[in-house]
Design a protein around this motif. Structure first.
Motif, PDB file in Angstrom:
ATOM      1  N   LEU A  67     120.216 152.001  83.286  1.00  0.00           N
ATOM      2  CA  LEU A  67     121.337 151.557  84.301  1.00  0.00           C
ATOM      3  C   LEU A  67     121.967 150.021  83.894  1.00  0.00           C
ATOM      4  N   PRO A  68     123.272 150.292  83.666  1.00  0.00           N
ATOM      5  CA  PRO A  68     123.971 149.103  83.027  1.00  0.00           C
ATOM      6  C   PRO A  68     124.021 148.051  84.062  1.00  0.00           C
ATOM      7  N   PRO A  69     124.271 146.785  83.787  1.00  0.00           N
ATOM      8  CA  PRO A  69     124.226 145.776  84.814  1.00  0.00           C
ATOM      9  C   PRO A  69     125.527 145.674  85.589  1.00  0.00           C
ATOM     10  N   ALA A  70     126.638 146.062  85.087  1.00  0.00           N
ATOM     11  CA  ALA A  70     127.936 146.137  85.738  1.00  0.00           C
ATOM     12  C   ALA A  70     128.708 147.214  85.114  1.00  0.00           C
ATOM     13  N   SER A  93     113.721 149.253 100.537  1.00  0.00           N
ATOM     14  CA  SER A  93     112.945 150.380 100.939  1.00  0.00           C
ATOM     15  C   SER A  93     113.546 151.604 100.612  1.00  0.00           C
ATOM     16  N   VAL A  94     112.457 152.782 100.522  1.00  0.00           N
ATOM     17  CA  VAL A  94     112.908 154.013 100.054  1.00  0.00           C
ATOM     18  C   VAL A  94     113.761 154.580 100.982  1.00  0.00           C
ATOM     19  N   SER A  95     114.753 155.193 100.580  1.00  0.00           N
ATOM     20  CA  SER A  95     115.752 155.922 101.082  1.00  0.00           C
ATOM     21  C   SER A  95     115.649 157.521 101.299  1.00  0.00           C
ATOM     22  N   PRO A  96     116.301 158.328 102.037  1.00  0.00           N
ATOM     23  CA  PRO A  96     115.998 159.453 102.322  1.00  0.00           C
ATOM     24  C   PRO A  96     116.402 160.317 100.921  1.00  0.00           C
ATOM     25  N   PHE A  97     117.329 159.692 100.174  1.00  0.00           N
ATOM     26  CA  PHE A  97     117.672 160.361  98.833  1.00  0.00           C
ATOM     27  C   PHE A  97     116.813 160.390  97.810  1.00  0.00           C
ATOM     28  N   GLU A  98     115.758 159.557  97.962  1.00  0.00           N
ATOM     29  CA  GLU A  98     114.327 159.701  97.084  1.00  0.00           C
ATOM     30  C   GLU A  98     113.420 160.787  97.798  1.00  0.00           C
ATOM     31  N   LYS A  99     113.512 160.956  98.773  1.00  0.00           N
ATOM     32  CA  LYS A  99     112.692 161.777  99.383  1.00  0.00           C
ATOM     33  C   LYS A  99     113.055 163.214  99.072  1.00  0.00           C
ATOM     34  N   VAL A 100     114.301 163.703  99.172  1.00  0.00           N
ATOM     35  CA  VAL A 100     114.833 164.885  98.916  1.00  0.00           C
ATOM     36  C   VAL A 100     115.775 164.761  97.639  1.00  0.00           C
ATOM     37  N   GLU A 134     117.314 152.861  93.242  1.00  0.00           N
ATOM     38  CA  GLU A 134     115.963 152.716  93.178  1.00  0.00           C
ATOM     39  C   GLU A 134     115.471 151.879  91.999  1.00  0.00           C
ATOM     40  N   ARG A 135     116.338 151.628  91.098  1.00  0.00           N
ATOM     41  CA  ARG A 135     116.181 150.989  89.850  1.00  0.00           C
ATOM     42  C   ARG A 135     116.541 149.718  89.676  1.00  0.00           C
ATOM     43  N   GLY A 136     117.244 149.317  90.746  1.00  0.00           N
ATOM     44  CA  GLY A 136     117.889 147.827  90.760  1.00  0.00           C
ATOM     45  C   GLY A 136     119.060 147.980  90.977  1.00  0.00           C
ATOM     46  N   GLU A 137     119.969 146.794  90.937  1.00  0.00           N
ATOM     47  CA  GLU A 137     121.279 146.725  91.316  1.00  0.00           C
ATOM     48  C   GLU A 137     122.126 147.023  89.980  1.00  0.00           C
ATOM     49  N   VAL A 180     121.194 155.884  94.801  1.00  0.00           N
ATOM     50  CA  VAL A 180     121.778 154.630  95.611  1.00  0.00           C
ATOM     51  C   VAL A 180     121.421 154.475  96.564  1.00  0.00           C
ATOM     52  N   ARG A 181     120.647 153.447  97.005  1.00  0.00           N
ATOM     53  CA  ARG A 181     120.351 153.189  98.454  1.00  0.00           C
ATOM     54  C   ARG A 181     121.410 152.645  99.111  1.00  0.00           C
TER      55      ARG A 181
END
Length: 431
Positions: free
Chosen positions: A14-17, A323-330, A201-204, A185-186
């Motif tokens: 994941l790139p910083p920008a 926090s964990v988003s729905p997109f990580e659960k499905v 989920e891996r950062g900004e 993306v949360r």
């Protein structure tokens, strides 16, 4: 099971920008990324699951103008041109074949719908024409049914969903785009009142613009931001036959089945007269917005209440960036095929064209469609959150228009002259 997509080796870092972040590596997000990369605009596509893992690989592959809303046809016409250029543009076969699409009617009421649609678009100078039963038999020989008539657009086409998304993704990456799979993306981040990045989920990752092309997940993403995007899910079941000598290369849609030639010599078949409507909380929250559609299409929807309702309730509607988003659960919405509907479609098709008695089923799957109240997508900026542009709610039409829809989204994100007038796709029309 889902169709097998040509594999793509994506990035793991994941790139910083970047300049533009696209949420969703479906066909719309990928075509937008390709258009931006061709303009040398840095772009990162972030996908919670895998490339084209949901409806972008599960659709019928039709590329049509026929029976679209009149205000949606300019986008479809632009897509025709861009689909024809796509093999050269991406350096690969995407299965694009311009063999025409035909819709046929069993009775006068159905035929009147086709006639009324053709009259509504006569100012657009399409190559569409009405057909008699005799002309249907000439174009699609070997039939046994006595049709009331039909409508045919020779310039309509098809492409292969399992080929196109992969080829477009590879071309976009070759031109500088970064695509990251299995990374949700949360939420988005803002600074001074406008988009400044996204939290994954891996950062900004910081960015100047964000394009939301999240398909059926866009409503949840926006809901967490306090934005109400009215879309409801419908599920379409599909089957693919083993290679068989079919009657035509034309894609044919009847009231209770459809078929089109697949690249391997088989056929893609569905029950056009039925979609599964698995009730969720959103159906209760938004149902009144869809009453006109429900009244017109009550027999078209197979409404059921069960596990989908309760599974949906387990997914959060509000969450924080940490926090964990729905997109990580499905990661991938993978509904089982409704074999009853598929069997019904094949039975109806065999009664109309007995050559399909020899057809054997090779595969079957289902996909979930996100439908807006007027069945047109949202493509445009969200005025309440500067820097956020939407390209979602395609209501089952996204694949066919995707090259033009993705380019329109890229135009709006980058400030270029839009490929077509975006006014019909404004978010505000649904407010």
């Amino acid at each position: 099971m889902s169709p097998t997509i040509d594999p793509v080796q994506t990035s793991t870092t994941l790139p910083p920008a970047t300049t533009v972040v696209i949420i969703g590596a479906g066909i719309i997000g990928l075509t937008a990324a390709l258009a931006l990369a061709e303009r040398k605009i840095p772009v990162v596509v972030i996908e919670k699951g895998r490339i084209a893992g949901e409806q972008s690989s599960r659709n019928l592959g039709w590329v049509r103008k026929t029976s679209r809303h009149a205000d949606d046809i300019p986008l479809a016409l632009a897509a025709d041109r861009l689909w024809a250029q796509m093999p050269e543009r991406v350096g690969a076969d995407v299965g694009y074949r311009q063999a025409g699409i035909m819709f046929i009617a069993r009775n006068e009421a159905q035929m009147n719908m086709h006639q009324n649609w053709l009259k509504s678009v006569e100012h657009l100078s399409l190559d569409t024409r009405l057909l008699s039963n005799r002309e249907i038999s000439e174009l699609v020989p070997g039939g046994q049914a006595n049709w009331a008539g039909g409508i045919f657009t020779p310039s309509d086409a098809r492409a292969e969903p399992t080929l196109a998304s992969s080829a477009i993704a590879k071309a976009a990456m070759a031109k500088g785009a970064i695509i990251i799979e299995h990374c949700a993306v949360r939420t988005l981040l803002t600074s001074a009142g406008r988009v400044s990045g996204v939290m994954t989920e891996r950062g900004e990752i910081r960015c100047e613009q964000m394009l939301l092309a999240g398909g059926l997940w866009s409503r949840k993403f926006l809901g967490n931001l306090g934005v109400n995007l009215p879309t409801l899910p419908l599920t379409c079941s599909v089957l693919r036959t083993k290679p068989v000598d079919g009657p035509t290369d034309i894609a044919v849609g009847a009231p209770d089945f459809s078929f089109r030639k697949h690249q391997d010599g088989g056929f893609i078949i569905t029950q056009r007269g039925k979609l599964d409507a698995f009730l969720t909380l959103d159906h209760l929250l938004l149902g009144r917005r869809y009453l006109p559609q429900l009244k017109a299409q009550r027999d078209f929807l197979k409404i059921s209440f069960g596990k989908y309702f309760f599974n949906d309730l387990t997914l959060a509607r509000r969450w924080q960036a940490d926090s964990v988003s729905p997109f990580e659960k499905v990661r991938v919405q993978d509904p089982p095929a409704n074999h009853g509907l598929n069997d019904d479609a094949l039975r109806n098709l065999r009664a109309a064209w007995p050559v399909f008695e020899q057809a054997q089923i090779a595969d079957a799957w289902a996909g979930t469609i996100d439908v807006t109240p007027d069945s047109n997508p949202v493509i445009g900026p969200l005025s309440s959150i500067p820097g956020l542009t939407l390209a979602t709610g395609f209501s089952g039409h996204g694949f066919g228009t995707s090259p033009a829809a993705g380019q329109l989204a890229a135009d709006l994100v980058s400030g270029e002259t839009p490929i077509i007038d975006p006014a019909p796709y404004r978010f505000e029309r649904l407010a």
